[in-house]
Design a protein around this motif. Structure first.
Motif, PDB file in Angstrom:
ATOM      1  N   LEU A  32       0.836  -1.203   0.000  1.00 37.89           N
ATOM      2  CA  LEU A  32       0.000   0.000   0.000  1.00 37.89           C
ATOM      3  C   LEU A  32       0.871   1.254   0.000  1.00 37.89           C
ATOM      4  N   PHE A  33       1.941   1.253   0.818  1.00 39.19           N
ATOM      5  CA  PHE A  33       2.848   2.398   0.852  1.00 39.19           C
ATOM      6  C   PHE A  33       3.504   2.614  -0.506  1.00 39.19           C
ATOM      7  N   SER A  34       3.872   1.513  -1.181  1.00 41.29           N
ATOM      8  CA  SER A  34       4.520   1.645  -2.489  1.00 41.29           C
ATOM      9  C   SER A  34       3.552   2.208  -3.529  1.00 41.29           C
ATOM     10  N   ILE A  35       2.272   1.806  -3.445  1.00 36.72           N
ATOM     11  CA  ILE A  35       1.259   2.330  -4.369  1.00 36.72           C
ATOM     12  C   ILE A  35       1.035   3.826  -4.124  1.00 36.72           C
ATOM     13  N   MET A  36       0.901   4.168  -2.835  1.00 33.63           N
ATOM     14  CA  MET A  36       0.714   5.575  -2.483  1.00 33.63           C
ATOM     15  C   MET A  36       1.924   6.407  -2.873  1.00 33.63           C
ATOM     16  N   GLY A  37       3.114   5.787  -2.751  1.00 30.72           N
ATOM     17  CA  GLY A  37       4.349   6.528  -3.001  1.00 30.72           C
ATOM     18  C   GLY A  37       4.462   7.066  -4.410  1.00 30.72           C
ATOM     19  N   ILE A  38       3.873   6.371  -5.389  1.00 30.34           N
ATOM     20  CA  ILE A  38       3.940   6.824  -6.780  1.00 30.34           C
ATOM     21  C   ILE A  38       3.271   8.193  -6.928  1.00 30.34           C
ATOM     22  N   GLY A  39       2.040   8.298  -6.402  1.00 36.74           N
ATOM     23  CA  GLY A  39       1.320   9.573  -6.480  1.00 36.74           C
ATOM     24  C   GLY A  39       2.005  10.666  -5.694  1.00 36.74           C
ATOM     25  N   VAL A  40       2.526  10.308  -4.500  1.00 37.86           N
ATOM     26  CA  VAL A  40       3.218  11.301  -3.671  1.00 37.86           C
ATOM     27  C   VAL A  40       4.468  11.802  -4.379  1.00 37.86           C
ATOM     28  N   ASP A  41       5.211  10.905  -5.011  1.00 37.94           N
ATOM     29  CA  ASP A  41       6.436  11.303  -5.715  1.00 37.94           C
ATOM     30  C   ASP A  41       6.136  12.247  -6.880  1.00 37.94           C
ATOM     31  N   ILE A  42       5.026  11.990  -7.582  1.00 40.56           N
ATOM     32  CA  ILE A  42       4.646  12.866  -8.700  1.00 40.56           C
ATOM     33  C   ILE A  42       4.331  14.273  -8.196  1.00 40.56           C
ATOM     34  N   LEU A  43       3.541  14.351  -7.135  1.00 44.55           N
ATOM     35  CA  LEU A  43       3.193  15.662  -6.573  1.00 44.55           C
ATOM     36  C   LEU A  43       4.415  16.352  -5.978  1.00 44.55           C
ATOM     37  N   MET A  44       5.286  15.564  -5.350  1.00 48.84           N
ATOM     38  CA  MET A  44       6.498  16.136  -4.776  1.00 48.84           C
ATOM     39  C   MET A  44       7.389  16.698  -5.877  1.00 48.84           C
ATOM     40  N   GLY A  45       7.462  15.974  -7.006  1.00 52.13           N
ATOM     41  CA  GLY A  45       8.239  16.463  -8.147  1.00 52.13           C
ATOM     42  C   GLY A  45       7.701  17.785  -8.664  1.00 52.13           C
TER      43      GLY A  45
END
Length: 418
Positions: free
Chosen positions: A279-292
């Motif tokens: 779940l953390f890895s799935i969430m991490g994709i969206g978070v990384d995009i927004l962080m970028g």
């Protein structure tokens, strides 16, 4: 004149440029702050809610859905399992504790859970008012449920089938509130707890005989139920529950039990540790995009500050030359430009941090789901100091080249040219 007053006057002289630079930086900082607060708090909630649960056993389907439904209560069940088959694993030598869960109904979108007192003890829950449920149709409610539904001790209510509003209402059977739990900052705050027999009674066919009221025999401490539900005869092949939450007796359970459940029964075993990592890895994709996206905004704001300071030197060359002729040192001019970039980023950073916290405060006040998730805008993390320090460093870096140009100002050439 003080160098700080001088810098402040320069910034006031170009209000539009100053405002644009501050807003660009503050938007980037606000996005990073929101992601930091939301991500850290959500991860902490997920970790806390899964703590103490080694395995979830339920109907076959998606393992992640099984975890989301039966630990975090944010998804639909994969189905029901026979009580007889569940008891087989509840009594296994590698199982220290097995907690039954029976789902299906809700009240104003708050899920009603049929379980034992061990479920409340798992989260170290305590009572704010009243008592724990003891008889069929007694309930003890979470802190958020009490606050948002305005239920109080002695109130009665009818449950609705499913999780969404508008489901079939069981008006023939009324739950009665016996107690309210203290806030635990866990999933319990959003749940209505009762015994498993209450959930069964709600779903009996109309022609069936009413169940008698049953005392819940499961103590508030650890237990190995035999059978899982005290009021059902051993080996009952008709009754069903939604899942079991299992704690291992020894580390050997993690090796043997999931494989045993998945290969030698019609049930499914899912590991919270493994599925929450997914779940953390799935969430991490969206978070990384927004962080970028946020970092892009910050870099753009740094370039904007550099361009604004560099261009302003053309207009201020005469002013700088006059300052030098009146005794100002080259170092003072250098520092004044660095300070100007730092002040811009300081204001932008502080505004961004305030905006980030403010957005979460508004969301927690206006959006019920945010409040249910326990996301708080008044929580502060040490990483925010890093954000502030990094922003100041960005401002100084953006101002270095313009500051060097100011340092190299040739008084005689500038004054002669004017």
């Amino acid at each position: 004149m003080s160098i700080f007053i001088l810098v402040w006057n320069y910034l006031k002289a170009r209000p539009l440029n100053t405002a644009i630079n501050i807003m660009l930086l503050s938007l980037g900082i606000a996005v990073i702050t929101i992601l930091l607060l939301f991500n850290r708090q959500l991860e902490q909630k997920i970790t806390d809610n899964a703590r103490g649960i080694d395995l979830v056993v339920g109907a076959k389907g998606s393992p992640l859905q099984l975890i989301l439904c039966n630990i975090f209560h944010i998804d639909f069940p994969t189905g029901n399992i026979k009580l007889k088959e569940a008891e087989r694993f509840a009594k296994h030598r590698l199982v220290k504790r097995a907690i039954p869960l029976a789902l299906g109904d809700s009240y104003q979108s708050y899920r009603i859970i049929g379980t034992s007192h061990a479920y409340a003890e798992l989260y170290k829950a305590a009572l704010a008012q009243g008592d724990w449920w003891s008889k069929t149709l007694d309930v003890t409610i979470g802190a958020n449920v009490a606050e948002l539904t305005h239920l109080k001790i002695g109130d009665t209510f009818a449950s609705a089938h499913g999780l969404a509003d508008g489901g079939h209402t069981h008006n023939d059977h009324q739950y009665i509130v016996k107690g309210v739990m203290k806030r635990t900052n866990s999933v319990l705050d959003n749940l209505i707890l009762t015994n498993v027999e209450s959930v069964w009674e709600m779903h009996e066919e109309h022609g069936e005989e009413e169940h008698e009221e049953h005392e819940t025999s499961a103590p508030a401490t650890g237990f190995i139920p035999s059978p899982l539900v005290s009021s059902v005869a051993k080996g009952d092949s008709v009754k069903e529950i939604t899942s079991m939450l299992i704690q291992y007796r020894s580390p050997m359970g993690a090796i043997q039990l999931p494989r045993l459940v998945n290969s030698q029964s019609s049930l499914q075993a899912a590991s919270p540790a493994f599925e929450t990592a997914r779940l953390f890895s799935i969430m991490g994709i969206g978070v990384d995009i927004l962080m970028g996206f946020a970092y892009v905004l910050i870099v753009i704001s740094g370039l904007s500050i550099f361009i604004a300071l560099y261009n302003s030197l053309k207009e201020r060359r005469y002013d700088l030359a006059i300052m030098r002729s009146m005794g100002a040192s080259r170092t003072k001019l250098f520092v004044s430009i660095l300070l100007e970039g730092s002040v811009l980023t300081l204001f932008g950073s502080i505004l961004g941090l305030v905006m980030g916290h403010g957005v979460l405060v508004l969301l927690s006040g206006l959006v019920e789901e945010t409040r249910k998730a326990g996301i708080d805008g008044f929580v502060f993390y040490n990483q925010e100091w890093i954000i502030l320090g990094g922003s100041l460093l960005l401002g100084m870096i953006s101002a270095v080249i313009p500051a060097i140009q100011a340092y190299r100002t040739d008084i005689s050439k500038v004054l002669a040219g004017n």
